[in-house]
Write a protein that holds these residues in place. Structure first.
Motif, PDB file in Angstrom:
ATOM      1  N   SER A  17       0.829  -1.200   0.000  1.00 29.77           N
ATOM      2  CA  SER A  17       0.000   0.000   0.000  1.00 29.77           C
ATOM      3  C   SER A  17       0.875   1.267   0.000  1.00 29.77           C
ATOM      4  CB  SER A  17      -0.906  -0.029   1.229  1.00 29.77           C
ATOM      5  OG  SER A  17      -1.678   1.124   1.275  1.00 29.77           O
ATOM      6  N   ALA A  18       2.052   1.151   0.621  1.00 35.84           N
ATOM      7  CA  ALA A  18       2.975   2.292   0.662  1.00 35.84           C
ATOM      8  C   ALA A  18       3.819   2.379  -0.611  1.00 35.84           C
ATOM      9  CB  ALA A  18       3.876   2.172   1.895  1.00 35.84           C
ATOM     10  N   GLY A  19       3.534   1.501  -1.593  1.00 33.68           N
ATOM     11  CA  GLY A  19       4.214   1.607  -2.875  1.00 33.68           C
ATOM     12  C   GLY A  19       5.305   0.589  -3.133  1.00 33.68           C
ATOM     13  N   ASP A  20       5.436  -0.393  -2.236  1.00 34.40           N
ATOM     14  CA  ASP A  20       6.465  -1.421  -2.411  1.00 34.40           C
ATOM     15  C   ASP A  20       5.988  -2.476  -3.420  1.00 34.40           C
ATOM     16  OD1 ASP A  20       8.086  -3.668  -2.186  1.00 34.40           O
ATOM     17  OD2 ASP A  20       8.439  -3.382  -0.041  1.00 34.40           O
ATOM     18  N   ALA A  21       6.527  -2.393  -4.638  1.00 33.18           N
ATOM     19  CA  ALA A  21       6.064  -3.282  -5.716  1.00 33.18           C
ATOM     20  C   ALA A  21       6.357  -4.750  -5.414  1.00 33.18           C
ATOM     21  CB  ALA A  21       6.712  -2.877  -7.036  1.00 33.18           C
ATOM     22  N   SER A  22       7.499  -5.009  -4.783  1.00 30.99           N
ATOM     23  CA  SER A  22       7.835  -6.410  -4.547  1.00 30.99           C
ATOM     24  C   SER A  22       6.919  -7.010  -3.481  1.00 30.99           C
ATOM     25  CB  SER A  22       9.309  -6.561  -4.196  1.00 30.99           C
ATOM     26  OG  SER A  22       9.491  -6.635  -2.812  1.00 30.99           O
ATOM     27  N   HIS A  63      -7.435  -1.343  -4.066  1.00 28.14           N
ATOM     28  CA  HIS A  63      -8.088  -1.121  -2.769  1.00 28.14           C
ATOM     29  C   HIS A  63      -7.227  -1.447  -1.561  1.00 28.14           C
ATOM     30  CE1 HIS A  63     -11.696  -1.600  -5.505  1.00 28.14           C
ATOM     31  NE2 HIS A  63     -11.758  -0.363  -5.057  1.00 28.14           N
ATOM     32  N   LEU A  64      -5.959  -1.707  -1.819  1.00 29.94           N
ATOM     33  CA  LEU A  64      -5.073  -2.042  -0.695  1.00 29.94           C
ATOM     34  C   LEU A  64      -5.128  -1.006   0.417  1.00 29.94           C
ATOM     35  CD1 LEU A  64      -1.737  -3.428  -2.145  1.00 29.94           C
ATOM     36  CD2 LEU A  64      -3.166  -4.464  -0.375  1.00 29.94           C
ATOM     37  N   ALA A  65      -5.211   0.251   0.017  1.00 29.94           N
ATOM     38  CA  ALA A  65      -5.203   1.321   1.008  1.00 29.94           C
ATOM     39  C   ALA A  65      -6.425   1.268   1.914  1.00 29.94           C
ATOM     40  CB  ALA A  65      -5.128   2.675   0.309  1.00 29.94           C
TER      41      ALA A  65
END
Lengths: 201, 84
Positions: A17-22, A63-65
């Motif tokens: 959710s904070a942008g970590d693609a892995s 919708h992860l956030a």
């Protein structure tokens, strides 16, 4: 020696959710097999199941956030996948499937089983009597023929092996309602398998 | 309480197996089943049904489809620049 502790779903979700693609890719890797299997059990064919698979993870990503950890991550994801499969089915103009009502158990006027113990037990031989491929096809077809409410409850509870309370949470109904739907599904499917195995005997 | 019919027993089978029946109902059901070969056979097949169907529908996601999903999701994340 360092033992790697597997990152929890909830932590991965927060990282993704904070942008970590892995982290997001790890979530996909962890759940793709289960989502695909669920989608196959809830849809008409493999191509529909693949659509549902893609759609599920798109929605998870979007919708992860909004995942707040009120339920377990797996339950949250199953809810998304289940809804994606149902939406997909509804979007299709399908010919109505033939009902399984005819396979419900039968009783005489005193409430006793009409069939003999041997006849009642033939289900147990379905696997030895039927070719594996044929059984797989018929199983999918039979599940598809269940009324939708029963089908979803049965697939989650009995095929995905989720506890009744978790299924209730995914579907937004009481556990007693889940039990009632799963029971009806089991009765129909039991009768259907019995018919199949009896016919093959 | 002891004259449970097969039909009444079948209606309560799921609740019985999930252990949510009142004790007296449960006992009456067990008393019936203990002397009813038809119900014993029925219950065995009722319990087998989900297991048979679970195995028959346990498909795996093919490797090429895993790869396709990965490519699709990457393209989505990088695409359009709107929804990163």
């Amino acid at each position: 020696m360092v033992h790697e502790v597997e990152t929890s779903d909830e932590d991965l979700a927060a990282m993704a959710s904070a942008g970590d693609a892995s982290a997001f890719e790890q979530i996909v890797e962890r759940y793709q097999g289960r989502v695909y299997r669920l989608a196959c059990r809830l849809t008409e064919n493999d191509s529909d199941a693949l659509d549902v698979l893609q759609d599920t993870f798109l929605q998870v990503f979007r919708h992860l956030a909004s995942f707040r950890g009120e339920s377990q991550f797996g339950t949250w994801l199953y809810r998304i996948a289940t809804n994606a499969a149902l939406m997909h089915r509804r979007a299709r103009a399908r010919q109505p499937a033939e009902s399984l009502e005819a396979f419900l158990p039968r009783f005489d006027s005193s409430g006793m089983h009409r069939q003999t113990p041997a006849e009642l037990q033939v289900v147990a031989r379905a696997e030895e009597l039927l070719d594996r491929q044929l059984l797989a096809e018929r199983a999918r077809d039979a599940i598809r023929r269940l009324p939708e409410l029963y089908r979803v409850a049965f697939v989650l509870r009995d095929l995905e092996d989720m506890p009744t309370v978790d299924v209730a949470e995914v579907l937004g109904v009481e556990p007693a309602t889940v039990r009632q739907r799963v029971h009806r599904a089991r009765l129909m499917l039991r009768g259907y398998l019995s018919h199949l195995a009896g016919g093959a005997a | 309480m002891s004259d449970v019919t097969c039909a009444a027993g079948v209606e309560r089978l799921m609740d019985y197996l999930e252990d949510v029946l009142p004790t007296d109902v449960r006992a009456a059901l067990e008393a019936h089943v203990a002397r009813c070969p038809r119900c014993m056979a029925f219950i065995a097949s009722y319990v087998e049904t989900p297991r048979i169907l679970r195995q028959a529908t346990a498909v795996a996601l093919p490797a090429e489809q895993q790869q396709a999903l990965r490519v699709f999701l990457r393209a989505y994340r990088h695409g359009a620049g709107t929804d990163i």
